[in-house]
Write a protein that holds these residues in place. Structure first.
Motif, PDB file in Angstrom:
ATOM      1  N   ARG A 161      -2.614  21.162   8.863  1.00 38.47           N
ATOM      2  CA  ARG A 161      -1.755  20.067   8.675  1.00 38.47           C
ATOM      3  C   ARG A 161      -2.482  18.527   9.011  1.00 38.47           C
ATOM      4  NH1 ARG A 161      -0.524  23.784   6.639  1.00 38.47           N
ATOM      5  NH2 ARG A 161      -1.526  22.369   4.966  1.00 38.47           N
ATOM      6  N   ALA A 162      -3.366  18.668   9.936  1.00 37.55           N
ATOM      7  CA  ALA A 162      -4.199  17.428  10.161  1.00 37.55           C
ATOM      8  C   ALA A 162      -5.013  16.930   8.926  1.00 37.55           C
ATOM      9  CB  ALA A 162      -5.153  18.091  11.320  1.00 37.55           C
ATOM     10  N   SER A 163      -5.430  17.672   8.205  1.00 33.33           N
ATOM     11  CA  SER A 163      -6.200  17.381   6.924  1.00 33.33           C
ATOM     12  C   SER A 163      -5.371  16.774   5.908  1.00 33.33           C
ATOM     13  CB  SER A 163      -6.839  18.654   6.035  1.00 33.33           C
ATOM     14  OG  SER A 163      -5.957  19.482   5.821  1.00 33.33           O
ATOM     15  N   ASP A 164      -3.850  16.970   6.035  1.00 35.37           N
ATOM     16  CA  ASP A 164      -2.981  16.397   5.023  1.00 35.37           C
ATOM     17  C   ASP A 164      -2.507  14.821   5.553  1.00 35.37           C
ATOM     18  OD1 ASP A 164      -2.697  18.720   3.658  1.00 35.37           O
ATOM     19  OD2 ASP A 164      -0.842  19.352   4.961  1.00 35.37           O
ATOM     20  N   VAL A 165      -2.509  14.610   6.970  1.00 31.68           N
ATOM     21  CA  VAL A 165      -2.358  13.375   7.559  1.00 31.68           C
ATOM     22  C   VAL A 165      -3.644  12.632   7.310  1.00 31.68           C
ATOM     23  CG1 VAL A 165      -1.896  12.069   9.853  1.00 31.68           C
ATOM     24  CG2 VAL A 165      -0.769  14.536   9.383  1.00 31.68           C
ATOM     25  N   ARG A 166      -4.833  13.264   7.487  1.00 34.50           N
ATOM     26  CA  ARG A 166      -5.926  12.274   7.223  1.00 34.50           C
ATOM     27  C   ARG A 166      -6.020  12.113   5.741  1.00 34.50           C
ATOM     28  NH1 ARG A 166      -9.445  15.914   8.873  1.00 34.50           N
ATOM     29  NH2 ARG A 166      -9.502  15.425  11.298  1.00 34.50           N
ATOM     30  N   ASP A 167      -5.607  12.562   4.746  1.00 31.97           N
ATOM     31  CA  ASP A 167      -5.558  12.502   3.426  1.00 31.97           C
ATOM     32  C   ASP A 167      -4.741  11.132   2.990  1.00 31.97           C
ATOM     33  OD1 ASP A 167      -6.328  12.803   0.717  1.00 31.97           O
ATOM     34  OD2 ASP A 167      -4.421  13.587   0.060  1.00 31.97           O
ATOM     35  N   ILE A 168      -3.697  11.351   3.699  1.00 33.85           N
ATOM     36  CA  ILE A 168      -2.538  10.258   3.243  1.00 33.85           C
ATOM     37  C   ILE A 168      -3.154   9.121   4.114  1.00 33.85           C
ATOM     38  CG2 ILE A 168      -0.265   9.205   4.601  1.00 33.85           C
ATOM     39  CD1 ILE A 168       0.233  10.859   2.241  1.00 33.85           C
ATOM     40  N   GLY A 169      -3.641   9.216   5.238  1.00 30.84           N
ATOM     41  CA  GLY A 169      -4.116   7.802   6.059  1.00 30.84           C
ATOM     42  C   GLY A 169      -5.300   7.336   5.121  1.00 30.84           C
ATOM     43  N   ARG A 170      -6.373   8.084   4.554  1.00 39.13           N
ATOM     44  CA  ARG A 170      -7.439   7.552   3.392  1.00 39.13           C
ATOM     45  C   ARG A 170      -6.659   6.612   2.230  1.00 39.13           C
ATOM     46  NH1 ARG A 170     -10.093  12.966   4.068  1.00 39.13           N
ATOM     47  NH2 ARG A 170     -11.561  12.860   5.806  1.00 39.13           N
ATOM     48  N   ARG A 171      -5.718   7.282   1.774  1.00 42.38           N
ATOM     49  CA  ARG A 171      -4.968   6.868   0.561  1.00 42.38           C
ATOM     50  C   ARG A 171      -4.593   5.572   0.957  1.00 42.38           C
ATOM     51  NH1 ARG A 171      -4.089  10.482  -4.023  1.00 42.38           N
ATOM     52  NH2 ARG A 171      -4.993  12.641  -3.315  1.00 42.38           N
ATOM     53  N   LEU A 172      -3.666   5.233   1.983  1.00 42.82           N
ATOM     54  CA  LEU A 172      -3.224   4.128   2.321  1.00 42.82           C
ATOM     55  C   LEU A 172      -4.288   2.954   2.664  1.00 42.82           C
ATOM     56  CD1 LEU A 172      -0.421   5.458   4.922  1.00 42.82           C
ATOM     57  CD2 LEU A 172      -0.088   4.072   2.531  1.00 42.82           C
ATOM     58  N   LEU A 173      -5.476   3.613   3.339  1.00 39.51           N
ATOM     59  CA  LEU A 173      -6.431   2.534   3.737  1.00 39.51           C
ATOM     60  C   LEU A 173      -7.182   2.074   2.291  1.00 39.51           C
ATOM     61  CD1 LEU A 173      -8.280   1.217   5.814  1.00 39.51           C
ATOM     62  CD2 LEU A 173      -9.782   3.448   5.850  1.00 39.51           C
ATOM     63  N   ALA A 174      -7.294   3.015   1.552  1.00 36.68           N
ATOM     64  CA  ALA A 174      -8.009   2.546   0.326  1.00 36.68           C
ATOM     65  C   ALA A 174      -7.184   1.370  -0.360  1.00 36.68           C
ATOM     66  CB  ALA A 174      -8.085   3.644  -0.846  1.00 36.68           C
ATOM     67  N   ALA A 220       0.815  -1.366   0.128  1.00 32.46           N
ATOM     68  CA  ALA A 220      -0.033  -0.009   0.021  1.00 32.46           C
ATOM     69  C   ALA A 220       0.918   1.112  -0.016  1.00 32.46           C
ATOM     70  CB  ALA A 220      -0.897   0.000   1.316  1.00 32.46           C
ATOM     71  N   LEU A 221       1.892   1.184   0.922  1.00 31.83           N
ATOM     72  CA  LEU A 221       2.883   2.306   0.852  1.00 31.83           C
ATOM     73  C   LEU A 221       3.500   2.600  -0.513  1.00 31.83           C
ATOM     74  CD1 LEU A 221       5.132   1.704   4.233  1.00 31.83           C
ATOM     75  CD2 LEU A 221       3.865   3.916   3.491  1.00 31.83           C
ATOM     76  N   GLU A 222       3.770   1.642  -1.218  1.00 29.55           N
ATOM     77  CA  GLU A 222       4.581   1.927  -2.537  1.00 29.55           C
ATOM     78  C   GLU A 222       3.425   2.243  -3.551  1.00 29.55           C
ATOM     79  OE1 GLU A 222       7.676   1.784  -3.457  1.00 29.55           O
ATOM     80  OE2 GLU A 222       8.019   1.306  -1.308  1.00 29.55           O
ATOM     81  N   SER A 223       2.206   2.015  -3.308  1.00 35.27           N
ATOM     82  CA  SER A 223       1.145   2.590  -4.505  1.00 35.27           C
ATOM     83  C   SER A 223       0.898   3.730  -4.231  1.00 35.27           C
ATOM     84  CB  SER A 223      -0.177   1.487  -4.050  1.00 35.27           C
ATOM     85  OG  SER A 223       0.187   0.264  -4.427  1.00 35.27           O
ATOM     86  N   VAL A 224       0.801   4.325  -2.821  1.00 36.36           N
ATOM     87  CA  VAL A 224       0.481   5.732  -2.679  1.00 36.36           C
ATOM     88  C   VAL A 224       1.715   6.544  -3.008  1.00 36.36           C
ATOM     89  CG1 VAL A 224       0.008   7.472  -0.628  1.00 36.36           C
ATOM     90  CG2 VAL A 224      -1.215   5.148  -0.682  1.00 36.36           C
ATOM     91  N   ARG A 225       2.931   6.013  -2.747  1.00 41.13           N
ATOM     92  CA  ARG A 225       4.211   6.695  -3.224  1.00 41.13           C
ATOM     93  C   ARG A 225       3.998   7.103  -4.745  1.00 41.13           C
ATOM     94  NH1 ARG A 225       8.224   3.256   0.654  1.00 41.13           N
ATOM     95  NH2 ARG A 225       8.054   4.399   2.249  1.00 41.13           N
ATOM     96  N   ALA A 226       3.874   5.865  -5.364  1.00 36.20           N
ATOM     97  CA  ALA A 226       3.839   6.118  -6.816  1.00 36.20           C
ATOM     98  C   ALA A 226       2.765   7.210  -7.316  1.00 36.20           C
ATOM     99  CB  ALA A 226       3.387   4.443  -7.500  1.00 36.20           C
TER     100      ALA A 226
END
Length: 760
Positions: A302-315, A223-229
């Motif tokens: 910056r809370a919204s940035d962390v939340r966005d990263i979390g949602r992308r990984l969760l997806a 999941a990490l690699e996918s979000v990084r890409a």
């Protein structure tokens, strides 16, 4: 006040259990109000006493030991009156009760507010001070607001503890934990909960222990690699549209995904035995909470940035899990909001029950569940559904109850009920070849509502005499684009051939409201009073004409098609729709397809149409009442809203008056009138409908044998006598009781009161 409230609620929401949540409440409220004491007393319904469950200021050894009845003490007074109590000299009040172990004799002033959740009293929130003073209006308002905000949090935490099989102290195993909802589809089921979580919603991800830690780490790394890409691709794509400092945001995201940052923290939590999704929720939640509590506005954002990263990984994590999802035998599907596609994903023979947090007994998923004969509970708004995965559940679709961790006695009772229902169903199957005829020879056709191919077989097995409502929107909802004329023709032909020579009533596309197409989104603040049904298709004649042409071509050589127009509210709409239908008919005939003009009917589901029935009947060939929407609009009750579901009742006197008026007006013009809502599938209510003069009843296939059995046991004279009696009653509950009492006297109680095996 609002800022403080928000912070306290956020912190309490993040608590792992009820004990921690209550501890946070008393500490933060005490600080916010600058008082010496804050305590929470929860009502133990088993013994009907308010128990001290958390305090900051009193002796903590009194927690769980000090309690009082509703008629004892100041806390009992607040609870029994269900209103705030503000005292300057608490010890002088006649209801004051002294407990030596609390040490509260030092505190003079008292302010208490009830904690109420959906009319249910949960407890009392109290603050106390040493000095004798009257708390001012602002302080009282703050505590009242605080208790209202925390009511839902406390109810949720209590329910979560119950589901986990733990009592308030985390020791006692709890059995037979009940949660109330709305009866969606009748029947009972026992099985294992499979929770379908909404996509990329971190807040509802549950904790889950795992043994294969390396496998879980591999999932997270993928999941990490996918979000990084994704981040690198987005950065390159927007390179020419953004300034360098704006593009730096993507570098910040990539830094968060570094092993030394957020990603590394998630890995550490996974190594403790937590699954990747739960670890991600925990780490992201901690970061978001810290950012949101900061005073600096830039850092708060910056809370919204962390939340966005979390949602992308969760997806990506959810996508990987979906590919390996296994459905247990006796699956009970649980979700915040069920959809037809979720039902379709479950392998044949494994789905036994459904539970939805949102929706009501008249949501389209509930209607579909009734058609499929799957016991269903809707609108279970207090159910912490994300914690249910793998838990044994009982779904009681008769009473609208969900029972977690059932004990042996209750499980046996429900197994008996399931078997009783199975035997009743087998007995009713014997009626298949018999006509629906009253004891004095009155004959009434029973039709079915369909939408899926599976409905066809079920309808034929139960002896349906035609289709009163074919929901053409169902095949539209299964596609990723509008189906072509050729595709629609094939679908409609299949339906018409399956029931030939019996009539098939096809309703033109009825979307909007709670039925949306993913490729034709409709965003409205009040969708049920907005752009839906005939309003959409008249605004898009290209959609309407293609559909009608497909219907007409599909009926070639069969001649059993009837076309039904939904959501008609006036003559202009009917005339415009008829012009388009005649145009489509002319076009089809020009192409060499020789089909007669089919009968065209109007659905009466808008109150305006009730008063125009006679005028509409002059131009239409038949009238059909859609009782679900007509009830909704007459009573101004959103049938998908569980908070007002108790007000939705098709036995309301206004609904019965409207139905009788429609029948009389249609018959005055010599036109037949049918009813195709869920009302027609209620065996006891069907007795009233035939007495009103409806020419046919259309229902889901599951209920058809029950309706037939009951109508074959009564005479038309008895039915009319019963109708006369209930039409004089002004209360829907009394009407229902009158109806059931009369049928019980006829010896027909088994079908009107299923589940009699259960006591209490």
């Amino acid at each position: 006040m609002l800022g403080t409230l928000r912070k306290i609620v956020q912190e309490v929401n993040a608590a792992k259990d009820l004990k921690i949540a209550l501890g946070i409440i008393v500490q933060r409220v005490k600080e916010a109000m600058h008082s010496q004491v804050c305590s929470v007393y929860l009502l133990d319904e088993d013994v009907n006493r308010f128990v001290l469950m958390a305090t900051d200021g009193l002796n903590k050894r009194a927690i769980g030991k000090v309690s009082m009845a509703p008629n004892e003490g100041l806390v009992g007074l607040v609870g029994s009156r269900e209103e705030p109590l503000n005292l300057e000299r608490a010890s002088e009040h006649p209801r004051y009760l002294y407990f030596a172990e609390t040490g509260e004799e030092r505190y003079a002033s008292f302010l208490g507010a009830p904690i109420i959740h959906h009319r249910r009293l949960l407890g009392v929130l109290v603050v106390q001070e040493k000095e004798r003073r009257h708390f001012d209006e602002g302080e009282e308002a703050f505590l009242v607001t605080m208790s209202a905000q925390l009511a839902g949090v406390i109810a949720h935490a209590e329910a979560t503890g119950s589901i986990a099989g733990l009592g308030r102290q985390g020791k006692k195993v709890i059995r037979d934990t009940r949660f109330s909802g709305i009866a969606g589809a009748p029947g009972a089921a026992i099985g294992s909960a499979l929770v379908v979580l909404p996509p990329a919603d971190l807040e509802v991800v549950p904790d889950k222990k795992i043994k294969e830690i390396e496998d879980e780490l591999a999932l997270f790394q993928a999941a990490l690699e996918s979000v990084r890409a994704d981040m690198r691709m987005l950065s390159d794509k927007l390179a020419n549209q953004m300034r360098r400092e704006e593009r730096a945001l993507f570098d910040v995201y990539l830094m968060m995904l570094d092993d030394c940052a957020l990603a590394g923290e998630v890995v550490k939590v996974i190594r403790t035995g937590q699954w990747a999704q739960g670890a991600l929720r925990q780490v992201v939640g901690d970061h978001v909470q810290r950012f949101e509590l900061m005073e600096d506005a830039y850092l708060r954002e910056r809370a919204s940035d962390v939340r966005d990263i979390g949602r992308r990984l969760l997806a990506y994590l959810q996508q990987a899990r979906q590919q390996t999802l296994t459905y247990p035998d006796n699956t009970i599907l649980v979700s915040e909001e069920l959809s037809p596609t979720m039902l379709g994903d479950v392998p044949d023979g494994k789905l036994v029950g459904l539970v939805s947090v949102l929706g009501s007994g008249n949501s389209h998923v509930a209607i579909l569940a009734r058609a499929l004969g799957i016991p269903t509970v809707m609108g279970a708004i207090d159910l912490p559904y994300s914690k249910l995965d793998g838990i044994e559940l009982i779904v009681d679709g008769y009473r609208g109850e969900i029972i977690a961790n059932p004990g042996d006695v209750l499980r046996q009772q429900y197994q008996t009920l399931v078997e009783e229902d199975r035997q009743l169903s087998r007995g009713l199957d014997l009626l298949r070849g018999l006509p629906c005829e009253t004891t004095d020879g009155f004959r009434i056709p029973l039709w079915v509502n369909t939408g899926l191919l599976a409905d066809v077989v079920r309808a034929q097995e139960r002896g349906a005499e035609g289709v009163g409502l074919y929901r053409t929107e169902v095949p539209f909802m299964m596609k990723e684009r509008f189906p072509s004329e050729k595709e629609q023709l094939a679908i409609y032909r299949e339906q018409l051939q399956a029931f030939h020579p019996l009539p098939v009533t096809m309703r033109t596309l009825d979307i909007g409201g709670d039925k949306s197409l993913p490729y034709f989104p409709i965003k409205e603040e009040n969708p049920f009073l907005g752009w839906r049904g005939i309003r959409i298709t008249l605004d898009h004649p290209e959609i309407f004409l293609v559909q009608v042409r497909a219907m007409l071509k599909a009926s070639e050589g069969l001649d059993n098609l009837r076309i039904l127009l939904p959501m008609i509210s006036g003559l202009q709409e009917l005339e415009e729709a008829l012009r388009l239908i005649y145009r489509a008919w002319a076009e089809v005939r020009d192409e060499g397809v020789d089909v007669p003009m089919p009968p065209v009917g109007v659905m009466i589901e808008v109150p305006a149409a009730v008063y125009l029935t006679r005028e509409l009947a002059r131009q239409a060939d038949f009238i059909s009442v859609g009782s679900n929407d007509l009830t909704q609009y007459l009573l101004a009750v959103d049938r998908n809203n569980p908070r007002v579901a108790g007000l939705y009742d098709y036995l309301h006197p206004a609904v019965l008056e409207a139905l009788q008026r429609v029948v009389n007006e249609a018959h005055a013009e010599g036109k037949p009138v049918s009813i195709c809502g869920e009302m027609a599938g209620d065996p006891s209510v069907a007795v009233l409908l035939i007495a009103m003069g409806f020419d046919s009843l259309s229902m889901n296939a599951t209920n058809l044998p029950k309706v037939k059995w009951l109508l074959r046991q009564v005479g038309m004279a008895e039915a009319k006598e019963l109708l006369t009696k209930v039409m004089l009653v002004d209360n829907p509950q009394v009407i229902r009781s009158t109806l059931q009492l009369a049928l019980r006297e006829f010896g027909l109680s088994r079908l009107i009161n299923p589940g009699t095996v259960l006591k209490g």
